[in-house]
Scaffold this active site. Structure first.
Site, PDB file in Angstrom:
ATOM      1  N   HIS A  89       0.306  -0.775   0.189  1.00 62.03           N
ATOM      2  CA  HIS A  89       0.271  -0.047  -0.410  1.00 62.03           C
ATOM      3  C   HIS A  89       0.669   1.633  -0.134  1.00 62.03           C
ATOM      4  O   HIS A  89       0.176   2.234  -0.601  1.00 62.03           O
ATOM      5  CB  HIS A  89      -0.942  -0.178   1.245  1.00 62.03           C
ATOM      6  CG  HIS A  89      -0.618   0.813   2.630  1.00 62.03           C
ATOM      7  ND1 HIS A  89      -0.123  -0.345   3.097  1.00 62.03           N
ATOM      8  CD2 HIS A  89      -0.351   1.645   2.963  1.00 62.03           C
ATOM      9  CE1 HIS A  89       0.628   0.040   4.685  1.00 62.03           C
ATOM     10  NE2 HIS A  89       0.100   1.657   3.876  1.00 62.03           N
ATOM     11  N   ASP A 132      -4.356  -7.895   1.686  1.00 60.89           N
ATOM     12  CA  ASP A 132      -3.625  -9.305   2.462  1.00 60.89           C
ATOM     13  C   ASP A 132      -2.737  -9.263   1.528  1.00 60.89           C
ATOM     14  O   ASP A 132      -2.715  -8.863  -0.632  1.00 60.89           O
ATOM     15  CB  ASP A 132      -5.224 -10.344   1.304  1.00 60.89           C
ATOM     16  CG  ASP A 132      -4.656 -11.928   2.560  1.00 60.89           C
ATOM     17  OD1 ASP A 132      -4.095 -12.019   3.534  1.00 60.89           O
ATOM     18  OD2 ASP A 132      -4.896 -12.613   1.467  1.00 60.89           O
ATOM     19  N   GLN A 230       0.737   5.512  11.445  1.00 57.83           N
ATOM     20  CA  GLN A 230       0.274   6.126  10.104  1.00 57.83           C
ATOM     21  C   GLN A 230       1.869   6.799  10.012  1.00 57.83           C
ATOM     22  O   GLN A 230       2.492   7.398  11.117  1.00 57.83           O
ATOM     23  CB  GLN A 230      -0.882   7.188   9.498  1.00 57.83           C
ATOM     24  CG  GLN A 230      -1.820   6.624   9.370  1.00 57.83           C
ATOM     25  CD  GLN A 230      -3.121   5.521  10.511  1.00 57.83           C
ATOM     26  OE1 GLN A 230      -2.950   5.740  11.322  1.00 57.83           O
ATOM     27  NE2 GLN A 230      -3.114   4.480   9.706  1.00 57.83           N
ATOM     28  N   GLY A 231       2.436   6.234   8.620  1.00 55.47           N
ATOM     29  CA  GLY A 231       3.625   6.154   8.277  1.00 55.47           C
ATOM     30  C   GLY A 231       4.717   5.322   8.838  1.00 55.47           C
ATOM     31  O   GLY A 231       6.016   5.477   8.821  1.00 55.47           O
ATOM     32  N   ASP A 232       4.409   4.892   9.866  1.00 51.73           N
ATOM     33  CA  ASP A 232       4.978   3.628  10.061  1.00 51.73           C
ATOM     34  C   ASP A 232       5.026   2.653   8.964  1.00 51.73           C
ATOM     35  O   ASP A 232       6.130   1.811   8.913  1.00 51.73           O
ATOM     36  CB  ASP A 232       4.718   3.399  11.321  1.00 51.73           C
ATOM     37  CG  ASP A 232       5.305   4.206  12.576  1.00 51.73           C
ATOM     38  OD1 ASP A 232       6.505   4.478  11.949  1.00 51.73           O
ATOM     39  OD2 ASP A 232       4.782   4.188  13.298  1.00 51.73           O
ATOM     40  N   SER A 233       4.051   2.134   8.136  1.00 53.80           N
ATOM     41  CA  SER A 233       3.647   1.098   7.359  1.00 53.80           C
ATOM     42  C   SER A 233       5.004   0.790   6.446  1.00 53.80           C
ATOM     43  O   SER A 233       5.932   2.216   6.254  1.00 53.80           O
ATOM     44  CB  SER A 233       3.018   2.196   6.348  1.00 53.80           C
ATOM     45  OG  SER A 233       1.463   2.013   6.607  1.00 53.80           O
TER      46      SER A 233
HETATM   47  N1  ARG Z   1      -0.958   2.132   7.324  1.00 53.43           N
HETATM   48  C1  ARG Z   1      -0.584   3.117   7.893  1.00 53.43           C
HETATM   49  C2  ARG Z   1       0.490   3.630   7.121  1.00 53.43           C
HETATM   50  O1  ARG Z   1       0.251   3.520   6.561  1.00 53.43           O
HETATM   51  C3  ARG Z   1       0.425   1.940   9.485  1.00 53.43           C
HETATM   52  C4  ARG Z   1      -0.951   1.751   9.882  1.00 53.43           C
HETATM   53  C5  ARG Z   1      -0.177   1.048  11.318  1.00 53.43           C
HETATM   54  N2  ARG Z   1      -1.540   0.778  12.532  1.00 53.43           N
HETATM   55  C6  ARG Z   1      -1.378   0.569  13.602  1.00 53.43           C
HETATM   56  N3  ARG Z   1      -2.168   0.748  14.212  1.00 53.43           N
HETATM   57  N4  ARG Z   1      -0.815   0.002  13.605  1.00 53.43           N
HETATM   58  O2  ARG Z   1       1.502   4.782   7.837  1.00 53.43           O
END
Ligand code: ARG
Length: 296
Positions: A89, A132, A230-233
Site C-alpha cells: 500500500h 491481504d 500512520q507513517g510507520d507502514s
Molecule cells: N497504514 C499505516 C501507514 O500507512 C500504518 C498503520 C498501522 N496501524 C496500526 N494501528 N498499527 O503508515
C-alpha cells in the site's frame, strides 16, 4: 462506525470527519482500513531507537522533495545489497521514478544517503480491499547503506515469535494519533505477538468488520497504548534471538492506533519469504547477515 460506545459516537464522528481531511491533505500512505484514533499519549508508547542499532531501517521518500523529513511517507527494511522490503500500500499508484530510498540514518534531518528506485514488485495476490499480501520489494539503483535484516522462516516464527513473544516495531510514523506529530528520530516500541484467532475475532466483530487473514500477523496489547501508526507502514516488526534479528512482519494496518484490542496488523513475512527472495537479485546468507558482511 468503528465505535459502539454511545457517548463516544459524536466524538468519533468528528474524528472521522477530521480523518477525511487528513487523508485528503496528508501524503503519507493510508489504506482505507486505517482510521485515526482518538486521544492517546505519544507514539503510542515508544521511545527513540539507540543510534545505529537499527541499521536495516530505511525511509521511503518522495523523489521530488529534497527535505527528508518532509519527504518521508513510509518505512522499509534492507533485505539485500540493493533491495528493500516494504508494504504494497506504500507503493500503490506510484512508479519507480516517484520514490527514493533513504538509508544509513536514524535521523531524518541528519546524515543518510538517498538512492533512486529501478523496480517495484508487488505479489499478484495483494488485495487492496483487505490488505491481504501487503508486501512489496523495491530494487534500488545504488547499494544501500546499513545492514540487511533476515526474514523469518515459518520455523523461525514458530520458535521465536509465538503469541506472547516480544516483538519490536520501528518507524518515523505519527506519535500523536489524534492529530499529526511526526518525529525526526527513529522511534521503536515493543509489542507482544497476538494469536491470529484473537486478532481475527476482534476485527471480525467490529462494525464494519475488518478482515484478518493467515497472511497477516498481529501484535499489540489488549489494553492498547503501544502500537505502530500512520507513517510507520512498510517498516519492520522483528524479534531478537539474542544473536540476531528476524523480521516477522511488515507494518500494514490497524483501526486507529494503540486503541484497546485493535491490534496492529502486519503482513506475515514467513508466508512471503520465498517470493520476496525471488525478487532480490542477490541473496544474503544467514552468516552474511549475522556478521554484517552482506552489504560490504
Ligand atoms: N497504514 C499505516 C501507514 O500507512 C500504518 C498503520 C498501522 N496501524 C496500526 N494501528 N498499527 O503508515
Amino acid at each position: 462506525m468503528i465505535d459502539r460506545e454511545g457517548d463516544m459516537k459524536t466524538f468519533h464522528g468528528w474524528v472521522l470527519a477530521l480523518l477525511a481531511i487528513l487523508i485528503a491533505t496528508d501524503a503519507r500512505a493510508q489504506p482505507a482500513a486505517a482510521v485515526m484514533r482518538d486521544a492517546d499519549p505519544k507514539i503510542v508508547g515508544g521511545w527513540p531507537s539507540k543510534p545505529g542499532s537499527r541499521p536495516f531501517q530505511v525511509a521511503l521518500v518522495h523523489a521530488g522533495k529534497p527535505n527528508n523529513f518532509d519527504a518521508q511517507f513510509c518505512g522499509g527494511s534492507v533485505i539485500g545489497r540493493n533491495a528493500v522490503l516494504t508494504a504494497a500500500h506504500c507503493v500503490q499508484g506510484k512508479t519507480a521514478a516517484d520514490i527514493e530510498i533513504l538509508s544509513g540514518t536514524d535521523h531524518l534531518k541528519i546524515g543518510g544517503k538517498r538512492t533512486g528506485v529501478v523496480k517495484i514488485a508487488v505479489p499478484e495476490r495483494y488485495d487492496k480491499a483487505t490488505q491481504d499480501g501487503d508486501i512489496a520489494v523495491i530494487t534500488t539503483k545504488d547499494p544501500l547503506l546499513g545492514r540487511a535484516l533476515a526474514l523469518a522462516t515459518e520455523a523461525d516464527e514458530l520458535e521465536h515469535a509465538p503469541p506472547g513473544a516480544a516483538a519490536t516495531v520501528t518507524g518515523w510514523g505519527n506519535t500523536a494519533p489524534a492529530g499529526q506529530n511526526f518525529p525526526e528520530m527513529l522511534l521503536e516500541v515493543i509489542v507482544p505477538i497476538v494469536s491470529l484467532d484473537t486478532c481475527h475475532q476482534r476485527y471480525a466483530g467490529l462494525k464494519p468488520p475488518a478482515t484478518v487473514t493467515p497472511l497477516m500477523i498481529c501484535a499489540g496489547y489488549k489494553r492498547g497504548g503501544k502500537d505502530s501508526c500512520q507513517g510507520d507502514s512498510g517498516g519492520p516488526l522483528f524479534v531478537s534471538t539474542g544473536k540476531s534479528f528476524f523480521q516477522v512482519g511488515v507494518v500494514s494496518w490497524g483501526i486507529g492506533c494503540a486503541a484497546p484490542e485493535n491490534y496492529g496488523v502486519y503482513a506475515r513475512v514467513s508466508r512471503f519469504r520465498d517470493w520476496i527472495y525471488a525478487q532480490v537479485g542477490e541473496r544474503c546468507t544467514k552468516e552474511e547477515i549475522d556478521t554484517g558482511s552482506c552489504l560490504q
